[in-house]
Design a protein around this motif. Structure first.
Motif, PDB file in Angstrom:
ATOM      1  N   THR A  96     -17.129  -7.015  -8.601  1.00  0.00           N
ATOM      2  CA  THR A  96     -17.496  -5.517  -8.918  1.00  0.00           C
ATOM      3  C   THR A  96     -17.725  -4.444  -7.800  1.00  0.00           C
ATOM      4  N   LYS A  97     -17.073  -3.319  -7.632  1.00  0.00           N
ATOM      5  CA  LYS A  97     -17.270  -2.644  -6.616  1.00  0.00           C
ATOM      6  C   LYS A  97     -17.944  -1.016  -6.969  1.00  0.00           C
ATOM      7  N   THR A  98     -18.818  -0.514  -6.290  1.00  0.00           N
ATOM      8  CA  THR A  98     -19.342   0.807  -6.929  1.00  0.00           C
ATOM      9  C   THR A  98     -18.457   1.698  -5.982  1.00  0.00           C
ATOM     10  N   PHE A  99     -18.350   3.043  -6.485  1.00  0.00           N
ATOM     11  CA  PHE A  99     -17.423   4.106  -5.606  1.00  0.00           C
ATOM     12  C   PHE A  99     -17.761   4.106  -4.143  1.00  0.00           C
ATOM     13  N   ALA A 100     -19.019   4.027  -3.923  1.00  0.00           N
ATOM     14  CA  ALA A 100     -19.328   3.916  -2.306  1.00  0.00           C
ATOM     15  C   ALA A 100     -18.654   3.081  -1.684  1.00  0.00           C
ATOM     16  N   GLU A 101     -18.564   1.590  -2.309  1.00  0.00           N
ATOM     17  CA  GLU A 101     -18.047   0.516  -1.604  1.00  0.00           C
ATOM     18  C   GLU A 101     -16.501   0.580  -1.637  1.00  0.00           C
ATOM     19  N   LEU A 102     -15.981   1.164  -2.639  1.00  0.00           N
ATOM     20  CA  LEU A 102     -14.613   1.136  -2.896  1.00  0.00           C
ATOM     21  C   LEU A 102     -14.132   2.431  -1.745  1.00  0.00           C
ATOM     22  N   TYR A 103     -15.116   3.194  -1.500  1.00  0.00           N
ATOM     23  CA  TYR A 103     -14.679   4.520  -0.397  1.00  0.00           C
ATOM     24  C   TYR A 103     -14.417   3.796   0.777  1.00  0.00           C
ATOM     25  N   GLU A 104     -15.842   3.068   1.194  1.00  0.00           N
ATOM     26  CA  GLU A 104     -15.754   2.241   2.566  1.00  0.00           C
ATOM     27  C   GLU A 104     -14.598   1.265   2.629  1.00  0.00           C
ATOM     28  N   ALA A 105     -14.243   0.563   1.557  1.00  0.00           N
ATOM     29  CA  ALA A 105     -13.290  -0.308   1.627  1.00  0.00           C
ATOM     30  C   ALA A 105     -11.826   0.276   2.088  1.00  0.00           C
ATOM     31  N   ALA A 106     -11.531   1.489   1.204  1.00  0.00           N
ATOM     32  CA  ALA A 106     -10.487   2.221   1.483  1.00  0.00           C
ATOM     33  C   ALA A 106     -10.163   2.976   2.738  1.00  0.00           C
ATOM     34  N   ALA A 107     -11.592   3.115   3.269  1.00  0.00           N
ATOM     35  CA  ALA A 107     -11.478   3.835   4.486  1.00  0.00           C
ATOM     36  C   ALA A 107     -11.138   2.857   5.463  1.00  0.00           C
ATOM     37  N   ALA A 108     -11.586   1.570   5.479  1.00  0.00           N
ATOM     38  CA  ALA A 108     -11.078   0.409   6.584  1.00  0.00           C
ATOM     39  C   ALA A 108      -9.845   0.239   6.435  1.00  0.00           C
ATOM     40  N   TRP A 109      -9.112   0.091   5.160  1.00  0.00           N
ATOM     41  CA  TRP A 109      -7.824  -0.054   5.064  1.00  0.00           C
ATOM     42  C   TRP A 109      -6.948   0.929   5.757  1.00  0.00           C
ATOM     43  N   ALA A 110      -7.485   1.952   5.673  1.00  0.00           N
ATOM     44  CA  ALA A 110      -6.615   3.267   6.119  1.00  0.00           C
ATOM     45  C   ALA A 110      -6.512   3.218   7.581  1.00  0.00           C
ATOM     46  N   ARG A 111      -7.647   2.581   8.200  1.00  0.00           N
ATOM     47  CA  ARG A 111      -7.618   2.729   9.807  1.00  0.00           C
ATOM     48  C   ARG A 111      -6.799   1.554  10.205  1.00  0.00           C
ATOM     49  N   ARG A 112      -6.667   0.615   9.397  1.00  0.00           N
ATOM     50  CA  ARG A 112      -5.663  -0.818   9.834  1.00  0.00           C
ATOM     51  C   ARG A 112      -4.355  -0.245   9.542  1.00  0.00           C
ATOM     52  N   LEU A 113      -4.250   0.379   8.584  1.00  0.00           N
ATOM     53  CA  LEU A 113      -2.745   0.764   8.019  1.00  0.00           C
ATOM     54  C   LEU A 113      -2.199   1.910   9.309  1.00  0.00           C
ATOM     55  N   ALA A 114      -3.209   2.454   9.718  1.00  0.00           N
ATOM     56  CA  ALA A 114      -2.869   3.631  10.969  1.00  0.00           C
ATOM     57  C   ALA A 114      -2.442   2.789  12.207  1.00  0.00           C
ATOM     58  N   GLN A 115      -3.210   1.615  12.297  1.00  0.00           N
ATOM     59  CA  GLN A 115      -2.848   0.612  13.311  1.00  0.00           C
ATOM     60  C   GLN A 115      -1.439   0.207  13.410  1.00  0.00           C
ATOM     61  N   ALA A 116      -0.927  -0.188  12.111  1.00  0.00           N
ATOM     62  CA  ALA A 116       0.307  -0.424  11.762  1.00  0.00           C
ATOM     63  C   ALA A 116       1.347   0.521  11.899  1.00  0.00           C
ATOM     64  N   GLY A 117       0.940   1.711  12.192  1.00  0.00           N
ATOM     65  CA  GLY A 117       1.807   2.830  12.584  1.00  0.00           C
ATOM     66  C   GLY A 117       2.071   3.637  11.104  1.00  0.00           C
ATOM     67  N   VAL A 118       1.306   3.770  10.213  1.00  0.00           N
ATOM     68  CA  VAL A 118       1.451   4.597   8.994  1.00  0.00           C
ATOM     69  C   VAL A 118       0.957   6.050   9.567  1.00  0.00           C
ATOM     70  N   LYS A 119       1.899   6.816   9.146  1.00  0.00           N
ATOM     71  CA  LYS A 119       1.617   8.475   9.505  1.00  0.00           C
ATOM     72  C   LYS A 119       1.698   9.198   8.439  1.00  0.00           C
ATOM     73  N   GLU A 120       1.154  10.370   8.468  1.00  0.00           N
ATOM     74  CA  GLU A 120       1.393  11.458   7.308  1.00  0.00           C
ATOM     75  C   GLU A 120       2.906  11.666   6.943  1.00  0.00           C
ATOM     76  N   GLY A 121       3.076  11.540   5.796  1.00  0.00           N
ATOM     77  CA  GLY A 121       4.298  11.664   5.195  1.00  0.00           C
ATOM     78  C   GLY A 121       5.358  10.530   5.096  1.00  0.00           C
ATOM     79  N   ASP A 122       4.820   9.564   5.585  1.00  0.00           N
ATOM     80  CA  ASP A 122       5.789   8.164   5.385  1.00  0.00           C
ATOM     81  C   ASP A 122       5.725   7.718   3.979  1.00  0.00           C
ATOM     82  N   ILE A 123       6.796   6.891   3.527  1.00  0.00           N
ATOM     83  CA  ILE A 123       6.699   6.286   2.312  1.00  0.00           C
ATOM     84  C   ILE A 123       6.184   5.009   2.574  1.00  0.00           C
ATOM     85  N   VAL A 124       5.269   4.442   2.086  1.00  0.00           N
ATOM     86  CA  VAL A 124       5.031   3.038   2.176  1.00  0.00           C
ATOM     87  C   VAL A 124       4.827   2.227   0.966  1.00  0.00           C
ATOM     88  N   ALA A 125       5.618   1.186   0.712  1.00  0.00           N
ATOM     89  CA  ALA A 125       5.855   0.591  -0.551  1.00  0.00           C
ATOM     90  C   ALA A 125       4.777  -0.404  -0.795  1.00  0.00           C
TER      91      ALA A 125
END
Ligand code: ATP
Ligand code: MG
Length: 490
Positions: A27-56
């Motif tokens: 189970t995750k709360t919204f705070a936990e979901l937010y923290e997790a999503a923010a962490a994935w975002a930083r890793r995906l940015a490391q993988a080169g994802v930028k604004e406007g990209d299409i990611v499948a």
């Protein structure tokens, strides 16, 4: 341009402690979901994802999938949701058609994309360091949030553009119709890569409502959750509901369960009647990928008196039936056209298909239907599947429904076949229940009692399997191939 605070950030700020999502184990709360999503975002940015990209995304329902969708929103990327049942060829075709720069795939699905250099598994993303990037704090309602290819039931799949505004208004329209109760929890047993599933995840964060996830549909577990009062609303297609009703046996759902939202295709009358008998609160709905889920839904107070109807348009939407370009009269069949802030602005890289579908601000659905004198919608069938026999319209769905009401019939498909006298005549293809023996004459007699003569299938073939696409929808245009070669006249 209308902007709003990023939905997950705002939700985590407003109600951080509330449950956002559970799969029955985690189970995750919204705070936990937010923290997790923010962490994935930083890793995906490391993988080169930028604004406007299409990611499948090629993932099955799981909490990480929701986190990664929000992570991509934080980066301003557009999320292409891929159906995990597609073949390697179909997946590759979508990636090329869309111009996706990266695919994030579940470990067990990544192999499907072979040596495609754009693929990263979820595990590989999780192992990346977090880049120091700023996350988007707002979203523009005009911007494309997600892309989903139509299932290709009627032709080549097209990438439907779904904006933040489409999702927002879909969620608002649904709440204005179904209401929002304090104890609500919406079960997503339908895939998140379809709009039926994704729209639940969008509502969850917009409403601040917990959602329950099933990786793959399990009627027994779904019934248990409902019986324990843990789930109050569920989205289903007819085949899922059929299995839940069978599994339920003599038991009845508790009052805590308030809505079984049934959509995705025609609802067989015997099923609706069985649900009525068991007091299951079925709400028939009509919608599609292009309308970001529901566009019309039968409001609670009419679920019994207007059995079989898909209801009236949701509050922010309009619906009209056009016959020969003119608004049809009540009970007169025509094409269903819709308008509203939840309706797509078009298809990815398909200006012609977009101009064909959206005319004068109205979206032409390609579905046939009629409204009754009170404005309730009845969906008949897809226009492209319509059979015209001796000048009369035959809707395959109506003939299939009659065949399906026969106790020996498990599955049925009907299509038009060229005929010298009538132009076209309906042919049926039937898969019988285990142990039933084929008897074409008896089945046709059964149809003759229930259908006008011109609707009765000229031939009924017994087959082992019906052609279906990755969404399990019947591919009527492929039925003719099931006619034995020796009998083919076309
Ligand atoms: P494609 O557009 O590629 O042929 P698809 O239309 O099957 O694929 P979806 O957007 O998933 O892809 O399905 C929406 C369609 O499902 C509707 O256009 C309609 O034909 C059918 N449908 C949805 N709800 C209902 C309903 N209540 N009754 C009958 N048909 C429905
Ligand atoms: Mg469609």
């Amino acid at each position: 341009m209308t902007t709003m605070p990023n939905w997950l950030k705002q939700r985590a700020f407003l109600t951080p402690e509330r449950i956002a999502v559970s799969d029955g184990r985690r189970t995750k709360t919204f705070a936990e979901l937010y923290e997790a999503a923010a962490a994935w975002a930083r890793r995906l940015a490391q993988a080169g994802v930028k604004e406007g990209d299409i990611v499948a995304l090629l993932m099955k329902n799981r909490i990480e999938m929701i986190e990664i969708i929000h992570a991509l929103f934080f980066l301003g990327a557009r999320v292409l949701l891929q159906n995990v049942r597609l073949t390697s060829y179909e997946l590759g075709w979508q990636l090329d058609d869309s111009g996706a720069s990266l695919v994030v795939a579940d470990e067990e699905l990544a192999g499907r994309l072979g040596g495609d250099g754009r693929v990263l598994t979820v595990g590989a993303v999780a192992a990346l360091p977090k880049a120091d990037v700023s996350l988007k704090e707002t979203c523009d309602l005009e911007e494309v949030a997600t892309i989903m290819y139509t299932s290709g039931t009627t032709g080549t799949p097209k990438g439907v553009l779904q904006t933040y505004g489409n999702h927002w208004w879909s969620a608002v329209g649904s709440a204005l119709n179904l209401g929002l109760h304090e104890r609500d929890c919406w079960l997503a047993a339908v895939p998140l890569f379809h709009i039926s599933g994704l729209s639940i995840a969008m509502r969850s964060v917009i409403y601040g409502m917990p959602m329950r996830l099933q990786t793959s549909f399990d009627p027994k577990e779904a019934n248990e959750w409902i019986m324990r009062g843990e789930v109050t609303i569920m989205s289903v297609v007819a085949a899922m509901l059929q299995r839940m009703v069978a599994e339920l046996g003599e038991a009845r759902y508790p009052d805590t369960f308030r809505c079984m939202l049934l959509g995705g295709g025609p609802a067989p009358r015997p099923l609706l009647e069985a649900c009525k008998e068991k007091g299951i609160p079925v709400y028939q709905t009509y919608g599609m990928t292009e309308t970001a889920s529901q566009i019309a839904t039968l409001a609670p107070e009419y679920s019994l008196t207007k059995l079989g109807s898909a209801g009236k348009p949701l509050f922010p939407a309009e619906l009209c039936i056009l016959k020969d370009g003119q608004p049809a009269r009540p009970h007169e069949a025509g094409e269903i056209v819709v308008k509203g802030p939840n309706v797509t602005k078009g298809y990815l890289h398909r200006p012609e298909a977009t101009a064909q579908a959206i005319r004068g601000g109205w979206f032409y659905t390609g579905d046939m239907g009629y409204v009754d004198e009170d404005g309730f919608l009845y969906v008949l069938d897809r226009r492209s599947d319509l059979i015209i026999s001796g000048g009369e319209n035959v809707y395959p769905a109506e003939v299939e429904a009659v065949l399906l009401s026969h106790p020996d019939v498990e599955e049925a498909g009907v299509t038009g076949v060229e005929d010298e006298t009538w132009g076209q005549v309906p042919y049926a293809f039937v898969r019988l229940k285990r142990g039933a023996s084929p008897d074409e004459a008896a089945l046709r007699a059964f149809c003759r009692e229930r259908l006008a003569k011109y609707k009765v299938p000229a031939r009924i073939y017994f087959v082992n399997e019906l052609p279906r696409n990755a969404a399990q929808k019947l591919l009527r245009r492929e039925l003719k191939r099931l006619i034995p070669k020796t009998e083919q006249t076309f």
